[in-house]
Write a protein that holds these residues in place. Structure first.
Motif, short mmCIF file in Angstrom:
data_model
loop_
_atom_site.label_atom_id
_atom_site.label_comp_id
_atom_site.label_asym_id
_atom_site.label_seq_id
_atom_site.Cartn_x
_atom_site.Cartn_y
_atom_site.Cartn_z
N THR A 144 -3.39 4.41 2.56
CA THR A 144 -3.44 5.82 2.19
C THR A 144 -2.49 6.13 1.03
O THR A 144 -2.81 6.95 0.16
CB THR A 144 -3.09 6.72 3.40
N LEU A 145 -1.33 5.48 1.01
CA LEU A 145 -0.42 5.67 -0.12
C LEU A 145 -1.11 5.30 -1.44
O LEU A 145 -1.09 6.07 -2.40
CB LEU A 145 0.84 4.81 0.06
N ILE A 146 -1.72 4.14 -1.47
CA ILE A 146 -2.36 3.66 -2.70
C ILE A 146 -3.60 4.49 -3.03
O ILE A 146 -3.79 4.89 -4.19
CB ILE A 146 -2.71 2.16 -2.57
N THR A 147 -4.43 4.76 -2.03
CA THR A 147 -5.67 5.50 -2.26
C THR A 147 -5.41 6.87 -2.88
O THR A 147 -6.02 7.25 -3.89
CB THR A 147 -6.46 5.65 -0.95
N TYR A 148 -4.49 7.61 -2.27
CA TYR A 148 -4.23 8.95 -2.78
C TYR A 148 -3.42 8.92 -4.07
O TYR A 148 -3.49 9.86 -4.87
CB TYR A 148 -3.54 9.80 -1.72
N GLY A 149 -2.68 7.84 -4.30
CA GLY A 149 -2.04 7.67 -5.59
C GLY A 149 -3.07 7.55 -6.71
O GLY A 149 -2.96 8.21 -7.75
N VAL A 150 -4.09 6.75 -6.47
CA VAL A 150 -5.18 6.60 -7.45
C VAL A 150 -5.91 7.93 -7.63
O VAL A 150 -6.22 8.32 -8.77
CB VAL A 150 -6.17 5.49 -6.98
N ILE A 181 -6.90 18.42 6.89
CA ILE A 181 -7.29 17.53 7.98
C ILE A 181 -7.03 16.07 7.61
O ILE A 181 -6.64 15.26 8.44
CB ILE A 181 -8.78 17.73 8.34
N LEU A 182 -7.23 15.75 6.32
CA LEU A 182 -7.02 14.37 5.86
C LEU A 182 -5.60 13.90 6.10
O LEU A 182 -5.35 12.71 6.31
CB LEU A 182 -7.35 14.27 4.36
N SER A 183 -4.65 14.85 6.10
CA SER A 183 -3.23 14.48 6.26
C SER A 183 -2.89 14.07 7.69
O SER A 183 -1.77 13.61 7.95
CB SER A 183 -2.33 15.64 5.83
N LEU A 184 -3.83 14.20 8.61
CA LEU A 184 -3.60 13.71 9.97
C LEU A 184 -3.46 12.20 9.99
O LEU A 184 -2.87 11.63 10.90
CB LEU A 184 -4.75 14.15 10.89
N ILE A 185 -3.99 11.55 8.96
CA ILE A 185 -3.86 10.10 8.85
C ILE A 185 -2.51 9.79 8.22
O ILE A 185 -2.22 10.25 7.11
CB ILE A 185 -4.99 9.51 7.99
N PRO A 186 -1.63 9.04 8.89
CA PRO A 186 -0.29 8.76 8.37
C PRO A 186 -0.33 8.14 6.98
O PRO A 186 -1.17 7.29 6.68
CB PRO A 186 0.29 7.78 9.39
N GLY A 187 0.59 8.59 6.13
CA GLY A 187 0.68 8.06 4.76
C GLY A 187 -0.08 8.88 3.76
O GLY A 187 0.08 8.69 2.55
N THR A 188 -0.93 9.79 4.23
CA THR A 188 -1.72 10.61 3.32
C THR A 188 -0.84 11.62 2.59
O THR A 188 -0.94 11.81 1.38
CB THR A 188 -2.82 11.37 4.08
N SER A 189 0.04 12.29 3.32
CA SER A 189 0.89 13.38 2.85
C SER A 189 0.17 14.70 3.00
O SER A 189 -0.88 14.93 2.39
CB SER A 189 1.33 13.20 1.40
N ARG A 190 0.74 15.56 3.85
CA ARG A 190 0.16 16.89 4.05
C ARG A 190 0.12 17.68 2.74
O ARG A 190 -0.90 18.25 2.38
CB ARG A 190 0.97 17.65 5.11
N SER A 191 1.23 17.66 2.02
CA SER A 191 1.26 18.38 0.74
C SER A 191 0.33 17.71 -0.26
O SER A 191 -0.34 18.39 -1.06
CB SER A 191 2.68 18.46 0.19
N GLY A 192 0.26 16.38 -0.23
CA GLY A 192 -0.62 15.66 -1.14
C GLY A 192 -2.07 16.02 -0.94
O GLY A 192 -2.80 16.28 -1.91
N ALA A 193 -2.52 16.05 0.32
CA ALA A 193 -3.92 16.37 0.62
C ALA A 193 -4.26 17.80 0.22
O ALA A 193 -5.32 18.07 -0.38
CB ALA A 193 -4.20 16.15 2.10
N THR A 194 -3.39 18.74 0.54
CA THR A 194 -3.68 20.15 0.25
C THR A 194 -3.59 20.45 -1.25
O THR A 194 -4.40 21.21 -1.79
CB THR A 194 -2.74 21.08 1.03
#
Length: 275
Positions: free
Chosen positions: A120-126, A161-174
């Motif tokens: 999730t760190l890498i995916t949302y970084g991309v 909702i995506l931020s429920l997965i650890p590593g996503t980042s609540r602020s990142g998803a929103t």
């Protein structure tokens, strides 16, 4: 004293990462390998969530006047606007409550691990890099928080909702979701801050209730450790929020995307070697 120092370090990490779109959960999970509290697992799991209260209180303090619908310094219209803003926040919270509550225990048990966090760190970084490039020549549809429609607030809440997965980042998803929908970076960031208030208060309350329901109590040391973590995260988050708001006035989020990718690779390399 060593436990207090560990709580200070974890509080600093939480305060820095809670509102930056880089995943506080991912950072705390990694930090726990090196700064592990010498406490029962139940307490550590609760601590990692509840120290977020300090960071949330920083938002409350910074935006107290803006978010207070009862302020006598506001006109009737301004008070109405604050109530409308709170209505948008509550509507945006509902999707993660409806989905997150039933799945909370399952996700804690099955998704809080380094393979999920690194992906999730890498995916949302991309995604941050791609979306910022996509938006380079687009003008935002909503540059004022008061112009944000209720429907758009709900869509941002669905992204949460995506931020429920650890590593996503609540602020990142929103923030990603809001920018993709058409808000300015500043509006996306502020709304993400406000959305954190009921979300994280609710998550912390749920963790504490479950902790006591399982027959656990706080020792005097555990109380001191928890209060220290909360206080430190409040102070550091207060400074982090100020810095982030100033940063995004002139810059995009791509630097956070690259940071996430690098951190994700480090997580894979470290845990791949030790395991």
């Amino acid at each position: 004293m060593i436990e207090i120092i560990r709580a200070i370090i974890l509080g600093i990490i939480e305060g820095v990462t809670e509102f930056l779109p880089i995943s506080s959960t991912g950072h705390l999970y990694l930090a726990n390998e090196f700064v592990k509290l010498k406490e029962p697992t139940a307490f550590i799991n609760m601590f990692m969530v509840v120290i977020q209260l300090g960071a949330i209180m920083a938002v409350v303090v910074i935006y107290f006047n803006k978010l207070n619908p009862l302020s006598r310094s506001k006109t009737i219209f301004e008070r109405h606007q604050v109530w409308v803003l709170w209505a948008k926040v509550i509507v945006a919270v509902l999707p993660s409550v409806i989905i997150g509550l039933p799945l909370n225990d399952w996700m804690d048990a099955h998704l809080t691990n380094w393979p999920v966090i690194s992906v999730t760190l890498i995916t949302y970084g991309v995604l941050f890099i791609l979306i910022e490039n996509f938006n380079r020549h687009r003008l935002p549809r909503y540059s004022e928080l008061s112009h944000l429609p209720m429907k758009t607030a709900l869509l941002i809440g669905i992204f949460q909702i995506l931020s429920l997965i650890p590593g996503t980042s609540r602020s990142g998803a929103t923030i990603l979701g809001a920018i993709l929908i058409g808000t300015s970076r500043y509006v996306a960031t502020e709304f993400s801050f406000f959305l954190a208030i009921p979300t994280m208060f609710g998550a912390s309350a749920l963790k504490i209730i479950k902790y006591f329901m399982h027959g656990n109590t706080f020792s005097s040391m555990q109380s001191a450790v928890l209060l220290t973590g909360v206080l430190v995260s409040f102070i550091v988050a207060y400074l982090s929020i100020k810095l982030l708001l100033n940063y995004i006035k002139q810059n995009d989020f791509k630097v956070f995307g690259w940071y996430r990718i690098i951190l994700g690779i480090i997580v894979v390399a470290y845990f791949g070697l030790v395991n």
